[in-house]
Structures are given as C-alpha cells and as structure tokens.
Write an enzyme that holds these catalytic residues in place. Structure first.
Site, short mmCIF file in Angstrom:
data_model
loop_
_atom_site.label_atom_id
_atom_site.label_comp_id
_atom_site.label_asym_id
_atom_site.label_seq_id
_atom_site.Cartn_x
_atom_site.Cartn_y
_atom_site.Cartn_z
N GLU A 77 0.82 -1.22 0.00
CA GLU A 77 0.00 0.00 0.00
C GLU A 77 0.85 1.27 0.00
OE1 GLU A 77 -2.67 -0.43 3.30
OE2 GLU A 77 -3.43 -2.35 2.60
N HIS A 125 -10.45 -6.47 -1.60
CA HIS A 125 -11.47 -6.26 -0.57
C HIS A 125 -12.65 -5.59 -1.26
CE1 HIS A 125 -8.99 -7.54 2.75
NE2 HIS A 125 -8.03 -6.70 2.41
N ASN A 181 1.80 -5.22 -3.06
CA ASN A 181 0.45 -5.62 -2.66
C ASN A 181 -0.35 -4.37 -2.31
OD1 ASN A 181 -1.45 -7.81 -1.80
ND2 ASN A 181 -1.18 -6.88 0.23
N GLU A 203 -6.24 -11.01 -0.77
CA GLU A 203 -7.03 -10.70 0.43
C GLU A 203 -8.52 -10.60 0.12
OE1 GLU A 203 -5.44 -7.39 2.69
OE2 GLU A 203 -3.38 -7.84 2.10
N ASP A 226 -12.30 -10.61 0.07
CA ASP A 226 -13.57 -10.79 0.78
C ASP A 226 -14.59 -9.89 0.11
OD1 ASP A 226 -12.80 -8.28 1.89
OD2 ASP A 226 -12.13 -9.20 3.74
#
Length: 366
Positions: free
Chosen positions: A169, A248, A212, A277, A279
C-alpha cells in the site's frame, strides 16, 4: 498451466451459470475441499486469524484456541497468510526484541499440513509499533532498522515462505506515493522501496517478492502508478517478482470487470500476479442477515475474481481474507457492512463457497 486452463475454458464458463446451493455444514469429504479441487500448481489460501483487531474482541486467539477453525484451515486450503502475526507491531514490538512465536506456529502448521505460506508484510505505513513511529531516528538509523528487520524476518523463514508482500500500500488512490503517512518513504525517500526488495532477496533468494495493495483491481490511477514503478524497477534490475491485488470488495459497488485485463498487463511485464485478500462485504442492517439475492451477488463476485485469476497464466496464488464471518475484520472497520466470508459463524458453507469450489473443479477438468 496454460494448457489446462485453456482446455477447460468452456467448463469454467459453464460453471459460472451453475445454480448456487444453499448453505450447508462443513464437509469432511475430499471432493468438497477447495485445495483438492484446485488445478495443479494453483494455491488456494486464506488468512490465519489472529492479532490486530482480534486482540480487542471477546474471544481468545482463533488460531490457537479454536480446534474446528484449525481443522477447516488445514483441510480446505493449500496456502496460508498470517493476518497480522508478521506485521511490524506484532513481530517486532520493541527495537531490540522480536516475537516470533505466533509466526513460527503458523509456518510450522503449514509445513505439517503441506501448505505454502505468504509472508505479510515488510514495508507498510500502518500497524507499526510506537517505538518506531515515535523514535525520532536519524536517516542512517532508520535505514539500518529496516534493513535489519527485513534481513532478520525474511532470513528466519528462508526456504519456508513462498511469497512475500514486501511493499504494501505505498500509493494512495490518486496514484501518489504516501510521502507523509509512510515513515519509510517520508524519511528515506522513494528509493527505499527498491532497497527493501534487494534486502529481502538477499535474505531469501528463493522467495517471490510482491507489491500488494487494495483498490488496484481495475486499471486506474493507483494500478497505473504501480505499472510505471515496476517497469522502472525491472529496468534497474531490482528483484520484483509479483504484483497482487487485495480485492477487498463490496456489493455496494460494481464488480471490477477489467480485473483480468489488469492482471494480464502485469503478467506481460514478466511478473507473477496474485489475489491476496479477497472478501466481499454486504450492507446488512444491524441485527439482520443477508438476503438470498445478496448472497447470490456475493457468490458471483467471488466466482468472477477467481475466474479472472485462473484466466491469467501467471496468477497461481489466490487467497481469501479469512473464511468464516466469526473472525472477520469487516464489521470492525466498515460500519453497517459484514458477512464478507464464504462460511458463516458456525462454519456453514455459503453460496460463495460453492462458487469457488465449482469454478476450481471446472478449471481442473473434474
């Protein structure tokens, strides 16, 4: 893996139209395991719950205390990622002290269960310990601290961790480097990112090293910034091996339909790609539960994300950020949203679970 995926393209498309099954208890059957359904060389993983927000929740550490959780973790997944247990504030709580107990336990668990491990993360603006953020170090001291941390952590697990999220990030949503809130970039300049990759590679030459980030699923200002940076680093011989999208997602927004094409452009640079990651959170009134339509939409988001990764030859790592709503980070950080994972609090499988399972089976040619 291109030949397997190409040959089963029609099957994958067919799987996208399969009816979604209702939630069901977790199964012991091998044919109902995500890791068994995955194509050869393709890792399906999950985050290992612990640390971070879990420390403030009314339950003990999930990984060490919940036997059913660990059993499903071992049966369903071929890859694991420490959710918080390798982040700076957890693994390096004092300048002269590391706490490897939780990370060691996860790596040992993975080895016992023939799972690979993704290390997360080495250079980040968040979840840093107070001693670091408030330390008033000179540039020389700060550089030495980062180098020593990367060398120590990566070196400890050399040969045991498949991929590392080295830089996490580092851009904001406008594609600008985080020159204020990232202590490393603010104090040491943008060149420290390349150094982090060099130090990680020296500590474990066999590990794949990744950028990432979130909100980089589409071709946008943020992913463009990574694309430009990666090209520059590769020209300079910096050991960057991969680019990963966190994914996400939320059903209140449309699905990132250009995910596959975005992954492909990084693949064309010679990088591996990954979903790290995933979801899919939903808007649910307090005390309520998702509707059947919401669960169908959620399942389609999971399915399409997996299908995009499977369609890109170098995308061989696919990780969901937790598998049960029981331990999800989402309700803690997104008010009014939740139910983001593929199993309920009671480990019942949702339509999203079957969406992943069916798509994996189609890609494998089951």
């Amino acid at each position: 893996m291109r030949s397997v995926r190409t040959a089963t393209a029609a099957l994958t498309v067919a799987a996208l139209s399969l009816p979604l099954l209702a939630a069901a208890p977790h199964s012991e059957a091998r044919h109902d395991r995500l890791r068994a359904a995955a194509p050869e060389g393709f890792s399906v993983g999950t985050a290992v719950a612990g640390g971070g927000h879990h420390l403030s929740q009314p339950y003990p550490d999930p990984f060490t205390s919940d036997k059913e959780y660990r059993k499903i973790l071992a049966r369903q997944f071929g890859s694991v990622s420490p959710e918080n247990q390798m982040k700076w504030d957890f693994i390096h709580p004092e300048r002269d002290r590391y706490d490897f107990a939780a990370a060691d336990a996860i790596v040992a668990f993975a080895e016992r269960n023939r799972q690979v491990v993704r290390g997360h993360t080495l250079l980040w603006h968040s979840q840093n310990p107070e001693w670091l953020e408030q330390g008033n170090f000179s540039q020389e001291e700060l550089r030495a601290i980062l180098r020593e941390h990367i060398t120590t952590v990566v070196g400890r697990y050399a040969g045991r961790i498949q991929q590392w999220d080295v830089a996490n990030e580092i851009f904001d949503d406008q594609g600008r480097l985080r020159t204020q809130d990232n202590i490393w970039i603010r104090e040491l300049g943008p060149g420290i990112v390349a150094d982090a990759f060099r130090w990680a590679h020296a500590a474990d030459p066999g590990a794949k090293l990744f950028f990432n980030d979130y909100n980089v699923e589409s071709v946008n200002a943020k992913s463009n910034a990574y694309y430009t940076l990666v090209q520059d680093l590769l020209r300079r011989g910096v050991p960057v091996h991969g680019f990963s999208v966190q994914a996400h997602l939320s059903t209140r927004y449309g699905f990132p339909g250009d995910l596959e094409s975005n992954l492909r452009r990084f693949d064309a640079l010679g990088l591996e790609t990954a979903v790290t990651e995933l979801d899919v959170r939903m808007d649910v009134p307090e005390g309520g539960v998702p509707t059947a339509e919401q669960e169908r939409t959620q399942a389609e988001y999971y399915r399409r994300t997996l299908a995009a990764c499977l369609a890109v030859d170098g995308c061989d790592s696919f990780t969901i950020w937790g598998f049960t709503d029981k331990y999800s980070w989402v309700p803690v950080f997104f008010e009014g949203e939740g139910f983001a994972n593929v199993m309920t609090d009671e480990f019942e499988r949702k339509p999203a679970f079957y969406a992943l399972l069916d798509t994996l089976k189609a890609a494998r040619g089951h």
